[in-house]
Design an enzyme around this catalytic site. Structure first.
Site, PDB file in Angstrom:
ATOM      1  N   ASP A   4       0.844  -1.199   0.000  1.00 55.19           N
ATOM      2  CA  ASP A   4       0.000   0.000   0.000  1.00 55.19           C
ATOM      3  C   ASP A   4       0.880   1.251   0.000  1.00 55.19           C
ATOM      4  O   ASP A   4       1.695   1.451   0.905  1.00 55.19           O
ATOM      5  CB  ASP A   4      -0.882  -0.043   1.267  1.00 55.19           C
ATOM      6  N   ASP A  99      -3.681   2.451  -5.451  1.00 55.38           N
ATOM      7  CA  ASP A  99      -2.418   2.465  -4.709  1.00 55.38           C
ATOM      8  C   ASP A  99      -2.220   1.284  -3.769  1.00 55.38           C
ATOM      9  O   ASP A  99      -1.337   1.324  -2.937  1.00 55.38           O
ATOM     10  CB  ASP A  99      -2.287   3.779  -3.935  1.00 55.38           C
ATOM     11  N   GLU A 100      -3.032   0.266  -3.890  1.00 58.30           N
ATOM     12  CA  GLU A 100      -2.797  -0.888  -3.024  1.00 58.30           C
ATOM     13  C   GLU A 100      -3.214  -2.182  -3.715  1.00 58.30           C
ATOM     14  O   GLU A 100      -4.086  -2.180  -4.577  1.00 58.30           O
ATOM     15  CB  GLU A 100      -3.531  -0.740  -1.686  1.00 58.30           C
TER      16      GLU A 100
HETATM   17 MG   LIG Z   1      -2.456   3.916   0.382  1.00 60.84          MG
END
Ligand SMILES: [Mg+2]
Length: 393
Positions: A4, A99-100
């Site tokens: 993440d 983003d993860e």
């Molecule tokens: Mg994040």
């Protein structure tokens, strides 16, 4: 492994502008705008600023913060690069958002070493490629890995060895369990359940609706990483900053969305056979229209052509749009390439699209684009919008 990026959008802004480093940065728009915070740097979080908070409230909490509008297309490009790095480590990658992602690194030991070394390899590779911080949690299940990455932040890693899950989970606040929101948290607190350990020891029969969180609290989570190889849909949507009835503007967004969906398909070696258009009107009424193509495709032009036709059939002078989306379903591997080659100028088109992808992967979106998108950038940037990327497993 759950990987993440840390304060993703805000970190990109700090990376690109040294004056923002070490400063509270709030992404989302000007301090007096009516929108919400889309990301806050760790410096801003120290003041209590959180994502989804109204910008004006954030300005009240942190008057010295730097407010930036956000550059969704750039974040989206960086995201593609990060996901590409994940996929270079293991083919089993399940993105959860820009983003993860979950990575199944079972069997990577021979190549990269211990779980800790695999985690460091991923973090190093991301840092080297995009110069951004990322935190990683490693565990035997998704649920525990995700909690571990949260505790690893910022810019760290956390390993939970097999067998130690319950000891790891027990003292943590119960809200860290997937599916326990503020409402459930309050209900649980009323019953004296504050930690994950409290929930794990609670009789599940006494609280039916909490059976699933209670199972996760006992470190039981058999879910596999659902990689995009099994994806059923690849799509992108935008919510306009202001509702619009401007058909030309909507079409430009649809072209942009089709372009992005096409790039994601090509980047992953996938094709799709069904193209869907999603329209949400100002009153939130939402429709989806779809068409099945003659042959599977990964080409922007095919996707946009289908979407444009679907839109032409629906469009109406009185319509005011709030959101538009482009989704491709009927996903398969790119084995249908030969089929597509039969279609006229395909031979010339594919290398062009591929060359575009490569140039943009190296230098960013702004460098090169389809002529039809020229002139739209300034206007689209001036419209604030929320970008949503879906991969439905
Ligand atoms: Mg994040």
């Amino acid at each position: 492994m759950h990987a993440d990026m840390d304060a993703f959008y805000a970190s990109v802004e700090q990376r690109d502008n040294p004056a923002l480093r070490g400063r509270p940065v709030i992404v989302g728009g000007p301090r007096d705008a009516r929108g919400v915070v889309t990301a806050a740097s760790y410096e801003a979080r120290a003041y209590g600023v959180r994502a989804a908070m109204p910008l004006r409230q954030a300005a009240g909490l942190c008057p010295d913060a730097e407010f930036v509008p956000g550059r969704m297309r750039l974040y989206s490009d960086v995201s593609l690069e990060v996901m590409r790095i994940f996929r270079s480590c293991t083919p089993l990658v399940e993105p959860l958002s820009l983003d993860e992602a979950f990575l199944d690194v079972t069997g990577c030991e021979r190549r990269y070493g211990s779980p800790g070394e695999i985690a460091e390899h991923v973090r190093d590779a991301v840092r080297t490629a995009v110069d951004l911080p990322i935190s990683v949690g490693v565990a035997a299940s998704k649920s525990v890995a995700k909690i571990a990455s949260t505790l690893a932040k910022p810019d760290g890693r956390r390993l939970v060895p097999p067998g130690s899950e319950q000891d790891f989970l027990d003292p943590l606040p119960v809200r860290m369990i997937w599916g326990v929101g503020p409402k459930s948290e309050a209900r649980l607190a009323a019953r004296g359940i504050h930690t994950i350990g409290d929930l794990a020891r609670h009789d599940p029969e006494r609280m039916r609706e909490l059976r699933r969180p209670a199972t996760l609290a006992r470190a039981i989570d058999p879910r596999d990483v659902a990689s995009e190889r099994t994806a059923k849909s690849v799509g992108n949507e935008v919510t306009f900053g202001r509702d619009t009835s401007d058909r030309e503007l909507v079409l430009r967004y649809l072209r942009q969305l089709s372009d992005h969906v096409g790039r994601r398909l090509r980047a992953r070696g996938l094709t799709g056979r069904t193209v869907a258009l999603k329209l949400r009107y100002a009153d939130f009424h939402t429709i989806t229209r779809q068409v099945t193509l003659d042959a599977p495709t990964d080409q922007t032009r095919d996707v946009f052509g289908a979407v444009r036709d679907l839109f032409a059939r629906e469009v109406n002078d009185r319509d005011v749009y709030r959101l538009v989306g482009v989704h491709v379903t009927g996903i398969g591997a790119q084995t249908a390439r030969q089929l597509a080659f039969r279609m006229g100028d395909e031979r010339e088109r594919r290398p062009l699209e591929t060359a575009l992808d490569e140039v943009r992967a190296r230098f960013g979106d702004a460098v090169i684009t389809h002529a039809a998108l020229l002139g739209s950038s300034a206007r689209m940037d001036s419209e604030r919008y929320a970008w949503r990327e879906d991969v439905l497993g």
